[in-house]
Design an enzyme around this catalytic site. Sequence first.
Site, PDB file in Angstrom:
ATOM      1  N   ASP A   1      -5.443  59.953  -9.506  1.00  0.00           N
ATOM      2  CA  ASP A   1      -6.392  59.029  -9.915  1.00  0.00           C
ATOM      3  C   ASP A   1      -7.004  58.376 -10.896  1.00  0.00           C
ATOM      4  O   ASP A   1      -8.401  58.483 -11.773  1.00  0.00           O
ATOM      5  CB  ASP A   1      -7.213  60.011  -8.746  1.00  0.00           C
ATOM      6  CG  ASP A   1      -8.848  59.092  -8.793  1.00  0.00           C
ATOM      7  OD1 ASP A   1      -8.648  57.574  -8.524  1.00  0.00           O
ATOM      8  OD2 ASP A   1      -9.968  58.962  -8.286  1.00  0.00           O
TER       9      ASP A   1
ATOM     10  N   ASP B   1     -11.384  54.811  -1.171  1.00  0.00           N
ATOM     11  CA  ASP B   1     -11.087  54.833  -2.700  1.00  0.00           C
ATOM     12  C   ASP B   1      -9.499  55.079  -3.058  1.00  0.00           C
ATOM     13  O   ASP B   1      -8.967  55.471  -2.450  1.00  0.00           O
ATOM     14  CB  ASP B   1     -12.449  55.475  -3.906  1.00  0.00           C
ATOM     15  CG  ASP B   1     -11.545  55.152  -5.080  1.00  0.00           C
ATOM     16  OD1 ASP B   1     -10.453  55.346  -5.308  1.00  0.00           O
ATOM     17  OD2 ASP B   1     -12.668  55.573  -5.726  1.00  0.00           O
TER      18      ASP B   1
ATOM     19  N   HIS C   1      -7.756  57.715  -4.302  1.00  0.00           N
ATOM     20  CA  HIS C   1      -8.358  59.065  -4.087  1.00  0.00           C
ATOM     21  C   HIS C   1      -6.947  59.640  -2.621  1.00  0.00           C
ATOM     22  O   HIS C   1      -7.735  60.162  -2.218  1.00  0.00           O
ATOM     23  CB  HIS C   1      -9.496  59.159  -3.815  1.00  0.00           C
ATOM     24  CG  HIS C   1     -10.438  59.149  -4.138  1.00  0.00           C
ATOM     25  ND1 HIS C   1     -12.316  59.110  -3.987  1.00  0.00           N
ATOM     26  CD2 HIS C   1     -10.673  58.800  -5.350  1.00  0.00           C
ATOM     27  CE1 HIS C   1     -12.871  59.050  -4.819  1.00  0.00           C
ATOM     28  NE2 HIS C   1     -11.507  58.597  -5.789  1.00  0.00           N
TER      29      HIS C   1
ATOM     30  N   HIS D   1     -13.468  51.314  -2.141  1.00  0.00           N
ATOM     31  CA  HIS D   1     -13.389  51.389  -3.481  1.00  0.00           C
ATOM     32  C   HIS D   1     -11.512  51.074  -4.304  1.00  0.00           C
ATOM     33  O   HIS D   1     -11.021  51.790  -4.130  1.00  0.00           O
ATOM     34  CB  HIS D   1     -14.077  52.545  -4.726  1.00  0.00           C
ATOM     35  CG  HIS D   1     -14.792  53.021  -4.777  1.00  0.00           C
ATOM     36  ND1 HIS D   1     -15.705  54.283  -4.731  1.00  0.00           N
ATOM     37  CD2 HIS D   1     -16.032  52.186  -4.168  1.00  0.00           C
ATOM     38  CE1 HIS D   1     -17.189  53.775  -5.122  1.00  0.00           C
ATOM     39  NE2 HIS D   1     -17.063  52.795  -4.050  1.00  0.00           N
TER      40      HIS D   1
ATOM     41  N   ASP E   1     -13.447  49.831  -8.371  1.00  0.00           N
ATOM     42  CA  ASP E   1     -13.892  50.988  -8.969  1.00  0.00           C
ATOM     43  C   ASP E   1     -12.814  51.619 -10.169  1.00  0.00           C
ATOM     44  O   ASP E   1     -11.985  51.519  -9.674  1.00  0.00           O
ATOM     45  CB  ASP E   1     -13.988  52.328  -7.889  1.00  0.00           C
ATOM     46  CG  ASP E   1     -14.123  53.461  -8.853  1.00  0.00           C
ATOM     47  OD1 ASP E   1     -14.476  53.777 -10.185  1.00  0.00           O
ATOM     48  OD2 ASP E   1     -14.083  54.627  -7.630  1.00  0.00           O
TER      49      ASP E   1
ATOM     50  N   ASP F   1      -8.249  55.707 -12.145  1.00  0.00           N
ATOM     51  CA  ASP F   1      -8.841  53.937 -12.333  1.00  0.00           C
ATOM     52  C   ASP F   1      -8.283  53.054 -12.978  1.00  0.00           C
ATOM     53  O   ASP F   1      -8.476  52.451 -13.815  1.00  0.00           O
ATOM     54  CB  ASP F   1     -10.012  54.838 -12.842  1.00  0.00           C
ATOM     55  CG  ASP F   1     -10.446  55.877 -11.256  1.00  0.00           C
ATOM     56  OD1 ASP F   1     -10.225  54.733 -10.206  1.00  0.00           O
ATOM     57  OD2 ASP F   1     -10.950  56.622 -11.275  1.00  0.00           O
TER      58      ASP F   1
ATOM     59  N   GLU G   1     -18.198  58.780   0.468  1.00  0.00           N
ATOM     60  CA  GLU G   1     -16.242  58.550  -0.346  1.00  0.00           C
ATOM     61  C   GLU G   1     -16.051  60.429  -0.411  1.00  0.00           C
ATOM     62  O   GLU G   1     -16.926  61.121  -1.481  1.00  0.00           O
ATOM     63  CB  GLU G   1     -16.584  58.152  -1.604  1.00  0.00           C
ATOM     64  CG  GLU G   1     -15.954  58.161  -2.014  1.00  0.00           C
ATOM     65  CD  GLU G   1     -15.736  56.975  -3.996  1.00  0.00           C
ATOM     66  OE1 GLU G   1     -16.609  57.363  -4.196  1.00  0.00           O
ATOM     67  OE2 GLU G   1     -14.573  57.083  -4.285  1.00  0.00           O
TER      68      GLU G   1
ATOM     69  N   TRP H   1     -20.516  60.026  -3.766  1.00  0.00           N
ATOM     70  CA  TRP H   1     -19.360  60.430  -3.575  1.00  0.00           C
ATOM     71  C   TRP H   1     -20.369  61.649  -5.203  1.00  0.00           C
ATOM     72  O   TRP H   1     -21.184  62.012  -5.960  1.00  0.00           O
ATOM     73  CB  TRP H   1     -18.711  59.836  -4.754  1.00  0.00           C
ATOM     74  CG  TRP H   1     -17.366  60.934  -5.325  1.00  0.00           C
ATOM     75  CD1 TRP H   1     -16.073  60.924  -4.592  1.00  0.00           C
ATOM     76  CD2 TRP H   1     -17.130  61.405  -6.872  1.00  0.00           C
ATOM     77  NE1 TRP H   1     -15.388  61.701  -5.473  1.00  0.00           N
ATOM     78  CE2 TRP H   1     -16.546  61.821  -6.736  1.00  0.00           C
ATOM     79  CE3 TRP H   1     -18.241  60.939  -7.603  1.00  0.00           C
ATOM     80  CZ2 TRP H   1     -15.925  62.817  -7.637  1.00  0.00           C
ATOM     81  CZ3 TRP H   1     -17.768  61.861  -9.011  1.00  0.00           C
ATOM     82  CH2 TRP H   1     -16.557  62.625  -9.402  1.00  0.00           C
TER      83      TRP H   1
ATOM     84  N   LYS I   1     -12.412  62.765  -1.097  1.00  0.00           N
ATOM     85  CA  LYS I   1     -11.690  63.056  -2.556  1.00  0.00           C
ATOM     86  C   LYS I   1     -10.163  63.816  -2.420  1.00  0.00           C
ATOM     87  O   LYS I   1     -10.888  64.984  -2.116  1.00  0.00           O
ATOM     88  CB  LYS I   1     -11.921  62.689  -4.050  1.00  0.00           C
ATOM     89  CG  LYS I   1     -11.025  62.477  -5.265  1.00  0.00           C
ATOM     90  CD  LYS I   1     -12.409  62.029  -6.217  1.00  0.00           C
ATOM     91  CE  LYS I   1     -11.294  62.063  -7.550  1.00  0.00           C
ATOM     92  NZ  LYS I   1     -11.664  61.473  -8.894  1.00  0.00           N
TER      93      LYS I   1
HETATM   94  C1  RNT Z   1     -15.347  59.290  -8.630  1.00  0.00           C
HETATM   95  C2  RNT Z   1     -14.900  58.398  -7.149  1.00  0.00           C
HETATM   96  C3  RNT Z   1     -16.643  57.576  -7.529  1.00  0.00           C
HETATM   97  C4  RNT Z   1     -16.552  57.175  -8.969  1.00  0.00           C
HETATM   98  C5  RNT Z   1     -18.293  56.053  -9.108  1.00  0.00           C
HETATM   99  C6  RNT Z   1     -18.276  56.420 -10.748  1.00  0.00           C
HETATM  100  O1  RNT Z   1     -13.185  59.725  -8.521  1.00  0.00           O
HETATM  101  O2  RNT Z   1     -14.055  57.488  -7.182  1.00  0.00           O
HETATM  102  O3  RNT Z   1     -17.046  56.565  -6.434  1.00  0.00           O
HETATM  103  O4  RNT Z   1     -15.512  56.391  -9.988  1.00  0.00           O
HETATM  104  O5  RNT Z   1     -18.954  56.071  -8.559  1.00  0.00           O
HETATM  105 ZN    ZN Z   2     -13.968  55.534  -5.800  1.00  0.00          ZN
END
Ligand code: RNT
Ligand code: ZN
Length: 420
Positions: free
Chosen positions: A295, A260, A263, A287, A327, A297, A227, A186, A229
Amino acid sequence: MDRGRVEKAYALAKEQYAGFGVDTDAALKRLATVPISLHCWQGDDVGGFERDAALSGGIMATGNYPGKARNADELRGDVEKVLSLLPGRHRLNVHAIYLENQGRPVERDAIEPKHFQGWIDWAKDQGIGMDFNPTYFSHPKADDGFTLSHRDEGIRRFWVDHGIACRKIGAEMGRQLRSPCVTNFWIPDGYKDVPVDRKGPREILRRSLDEVFAEPIDPARNRDSVESKLFGIGSESYVVGSHEFYLGYAVANKKLLCLDAGHFHPTETISDKISSVLTFLDEILLHVSRGVRWDSDHVVTATDDLRAIAEELVRGDYLGRVHIGLDFFDASINRIAAWTIGSRAMIRQLLVAMIEPTERLRRMEIDGDFTSRLAMLEELKAMPFGAVWDYYCLKHDAPAGIEWMVEAKKYESDVLSRRV
Ligand code: RNT
Ligand code: ZN
């Protein structure tokens, strides 16, 4: 929790599920074969042990709950605690900034398997596999928001070499642990404001990825994943590695695609993408995360989104082709508890999906009886899956119910609160 009571409750639940034609014992056996890849970065707010750099790349851990891990030994101790609170055998997913450099700074293009030997030995001890990630953020050469798609050849090359170094580390993890390592790429690259040239950086990124992946590696040791986004903080208008970009790249180059949950556009869900991308790709990485308005998390919880993801994996018989990674990073609550809540939520949701009378539901759907389909789906939400879950936890020597919190609190007072 009283074992006898859990067993009694399970016996009743088992009967109730059997009434729908579901074999709960078989589901529990199946669940035990599914590993979740725990992300190491919940333990220290994505800090790592490379240097004292602030987190960058448009991702953010908010909160300052005391007790975060300050070195690899502490972090491993914390992960061990979390693993002891989870039923089943899982994995650990490490980022390149979690290297152990014995006090001698190593640049990212020069990291080697030996810098992760401590982690590998520990994983061997735990009997678990590992996954890996190059770190394309929190670094001076990423400060202007570009890494693999940088126009400066020197900087671009530096990041290509980092990627090459990381695949070797992943392969070594896979070799020593006898379990393929998923190395996930990523990058934060993108623009805050509307760019004029959307094409240029993507062409550069494509070339960089080709260079990173030039050397074939035995998939028994390492598998590469990319990955995408939609946007990040500071890259609101344009992200080089968009979904379409990586979907195309993954299909064309037989890479894993990482989806993810945070994302995509807020009303888009990754659960609906799984069957689409797996029509064209052999394997993907997830993720699993929880975005709140962005986003963000947040810790994964039992949301409709999570349920839909688990259902897709089970209904589509995709568990052998999907690597489930977590994640999220919450620094505002006890980090061990955050990890445990999210991991247990994921595992439990897989269980709920596995004790669904899928064949009956499918039949209703095929017969056009959508009324029954809806009625049944709704009824299932009130089934005693908690009793099945508690029983599964006890069977695997993990605390049932909320009892794990007793352990988490004890660990907090014995270990975390001493970190000042
Ligand atoms: C960032 C991505 C990525 C990170 C990690 C720490 O938006 O989701 O995967 O969260 O690599
Ligand atoms: Zn991620």
